[in-house]
Design a protein around this motif. Structure first.
Motif, PDB file in Angstrom:
ATOM      1  N   GLN A 170      -3.182  -1.007   8.087  1.00 40.81           N
ATOM      2  CA  GLN A 170      -2.666  -2.095   7.265  1.00 40.81           C
ATOM      3  C   GLN A 170      -1.153  -2.034   7.130  1.00 40.81           C
ATOM      4  N   ALA A 171      -0.495  -3.186   7.199  1.00 35.77           N
ATOM      5  CA  ALA A 171       0.938  -3.298   6.906  1.00 35.77           C
ATOM      6  C   ALA A 171       1.050  -3.965   5.548  1.00 35.77           C
ATOM      7  N   GLY A 172       1.269  -3.152   4.516  1.00 35.21           N
ATOM      8  CA  GLY A 172       1.222  -3.659   3.152  1.00 35.21           C
ATOM      9  C   GLY A 172       2.580  -3.872   2.533  1.00 35.21           C
ATOM     10  N   GLU A 173       2.521  -4.249   1.269  1.00 35.34           N
ATOM     11  CA  GLU A 173       3.748  -4.492   0.514  1.00 35.34           C
ATOM     12  C   GLU A 173       3.626  -3.808  -0.847  1.00 35.34           C
ATOM     13  N   ILE A 174       4.705  -3.119  -1.231  1.00 35.00           N
ATOM     14  CA  ILE A 174       4.792  -2.486  -2.551  1.00 35.00           C
ATOM     15  C   ILE A 174       5.951  -3.148  -3.283  1.00 35.00           C
ATOM     16  N   ARG A 175       5.656  -3.638  -4.494  1.00 37.29           N
ATOM     17  CA  ARG A 175       6.673  -4.368  -5.245  1.00 37.29           C
ATOM     18  C   ARG A 175       6.940  -3.640  -6.571  1.00 37.29           C
ATOM     19  N   ILE A 176       8.230  -3.375  -6.808  1.00 38.54           N
ATOM     20  CA  ILE A 176       8.661  -2.754  -8.066  1.00 38.54           C
ATOM     21  C   ILE A 176       9.459  -3.796  -8.843  1.00 38.54           C
ATOM     22  N   ARG A 177       8.990  -4.125 -10.052  1.00 34.94           N
ATOM     23  CA  ARG A 177       9.625  -5.181 -10.833  1.00 34.94           C
ATOM     24  C   ARG A 177       9.952  -4.647 -12.231  1.00 34.94           C
TER      25      ARG A 177
END
Length: 537
Positions: free
Chosen positions: A445-452
């Motif tokens: 999987q090519a995922g996304e991690i988001r820090i907000r």
């Protein structure tokens, strides 16, 4: 005034003032005269009573008996006083003590009758209440679970209730007439008579009127504990003492059981406290090991990253050195021309640019790593910009990130300043990132991690979310438990999220929560104060 007249007035006065109901009857049983007492008894005025047959004031069931009574009186026979019933105006029947006497003229001729009635209603009511109370008390005595014993002044048992029989194993007739000390073990058995005599002589009470716990002995010789309360009886027909006994064997056994259990619990608590201390020391060591392992992984990654620009710099330096030596030889041999010099200068400039670019990259890596390493090791509180902090952290973690196909996106106001513990926050975010990289995505999987980052009411809400495979609902409540991992033996220790949770609670004074939807990803929310109160860790 004649004596006869005086006596008549005197008799009339006595009749009027008498509390009893007095009624004069003629020979046929009709009322000639009555007093105020008759009004009270029957509820009629005197005028309503006079002239009426006396039988109207007698219950129907008693009329035949009254008729016989009148016949006896007419024949000159005496009728004894008796308890009968008379009617009241309201229809009720009242008990009375009834007497009837003949009225005769001087020559002895019968001219009528005098009835005297005493209302017994209050007396009967009082007696009824007393009987009810006595019956109630007797019922209580017979059914109460406590034993009740009465004795006379010599200590002889005069009465016992059934509970005493059950408690001591005797029948009632076996105890009545015996000295109460039959129920006492030594030394009370031998001391009781002297104690009772001393009390009667001096009034000195050790149990009477006080009550206490003592021991008693059953018919079979077994001794058991009781609560004993003794009171003095000073009644006209019954002088002595009454004792109330309660078997407390079960209570004492329960108390002993509780005492033993309490002692056992104390030992277990001590053992658990000792085990907890060992566990806390072991946990602390494991946490430190986890921190060192994380830092070691960071060092290894940074070292690997630095190798690339340093290697390029070494190559460029070697190339520059070689060209410089060749140009020198051409110069010393008189073979260096303008074209050769220009070519050398171009090569030297390009090598310098390569050196500058790669040395700058290496310096930035070292700077980021240095700040992260200092924060990790110092545990000091300081003011810092969150955006710069996140940049340094992700830069130091870039080797791990580049080994995957995932993207990291950060949304943070550039001037957001925290006064907190960057070392603890760095460790928390590192553990969350490593947890996501290790557990959050499928292998291909090519995922996304988001820090907000957001600020609400002086609190920083830092969300860390991925769009990976999510966490199963039955595992969600365990993710912060120590040593819980779904990758045992495949790189998971089960300490990463536990360490993060404890750092947030203890060092950062905040909360760390998790939510997840299977197949859609996981979201951690870190909520901490913008300014942490308290001393440095």
């Amino acid at each position: 005034m004649s004596e006869q007249r005086f006596r008549a007035i005197q008799a009339q006065t006595l009749i009027e003032r008498a509390h009893q109901a007095i009624i004069l009857l003629d020979l046929d049983g009709n009322v000639l005269e009555c007093n105020a007492g008759a009004e009270d008894l029957h509820g009629y005025a005197q005028a309503e009573i006079q002239g009426r047959p006396y039988s109207e004031f007698i219950p129907p069931a008693a009329l035949a008996e009254f008729s016989k009574l009148m016949q006896k009186m007419r024949r000159g026979r005496q009728v004894p006083t008796q308890v009968v019933r008379r009617l009241h105006k309201d229809g009720s029947e009242r008990p009375v003590k009834f007497s009837i006497y003949p009225l005769q003229e001087d020559g002895g001729e019968l001219i009528g009758f005098l009835t005297l009635s005493v209302d017994l209603s209050e007396q009967f009511s009082l007696e009824s209440r007393l009987r009810h109370q006595a019956s109630l008390m007797q019922s209580i005595v017979q059914t109460v679970v406590d034993g009740i014993v009465t004795i006379d002044l010599a200590g002889i048992i005069t009465a016992v209730n059934p509970s005493v029989e059950t408690m001591f194993g005797y029948r009632g007739h076996e105890l009545i007439g015996c000295n109460v000390k039959i129920l006492m073990p030594e030394p009370y058995h031998s001391e009781h008579d002297d104690y009772l005599k001393r009390y009667l002589k001096t009034g000195e009470a050790r149990i009477i009127g006080i009550g206490r716990e003592v021991t008693a002995v059953r018919k079979d010789g077994s001794v058991f504990p009781i609560e004993l309360a003794v009171s003095r009886l000073d009644e006209r027909d019954n002088t002595g003492f009454v004792g109330v006994l309660r078997d407390i064997s079960e209570r004492k056994a329960a108390e002993e059981s509780r005492r033993a259990l309490t002692e056992e619990l104390k030992h277990k608590v001590h053992d658990l406290a000792h085990a907890l201390q060992k566990l806390q020391r072991a946990q602390s060591q494991l946490v430190e090991s986890e921190k060192l392992a994380s830092l070691g992984s960071l060092v290894a990654g940074v070292a690997h990253e630095i190798n690339t620009p340093v290697g390029v710099c070494i190559t460029a330096s070697s190339y520059l050195t070689g060209n410089t030596r060749a140009v020198r030889e051409q110069y010393e041999g008189g073979e260096l021309d303008a074209d050769g010099l220009l070519a050398f200068l171009d090569a030297a400039e390009e090598a310098g640019m390569i050196l500058e670019r790669n040395l700058g990259k290496a310096a930035e890596l070292v700077r980021s790593f240095k700040q992260v390493a200092v924060d990790r090791s110092s545990n000091l509180k300081r003011r810092f910009k969150l955006a710069d902090f996140l940049g340094d952290l992700l830069s130091s973690l870039s080797p791990e990130i580049r080994r995957t196909r995932h993207q990291i996106k950060v949304e943070c106001p550039p001037n957001l300043v925290l006064e907190s513990f960057p070392g603890a926050l760095s460790q928390v975010l590192t553990n969350l990132l490593q947890n996501a990289l290790l557990h959050g995505f499928d292998a291909d999987q090519a995922g996304e991690i988001r820090i907000r980052a957001q600020v609400r009411k002086f609190m920083l809400h830092l969300s860390f979310e991925d769009n990976g495979k999510g966490i199963a609902s039955d595992h969600l409540s365990q993710v912060f438990d120590p040593f819980f991992t779904t990758r045992r033996g495949r790189g998971g220790t089960g300490l990463g999220l536990s360490v993060a949770y404890n750092l947030v609670k203890q060092a950062l004074r905040g909360e760390l929560t998790v939510s997840s939807t299977l197949g859609q990803g996981t979201r951690f929310v870190l909520t901490i104060p913008m300014k942490v109160q308290g001393e440095d860790n």
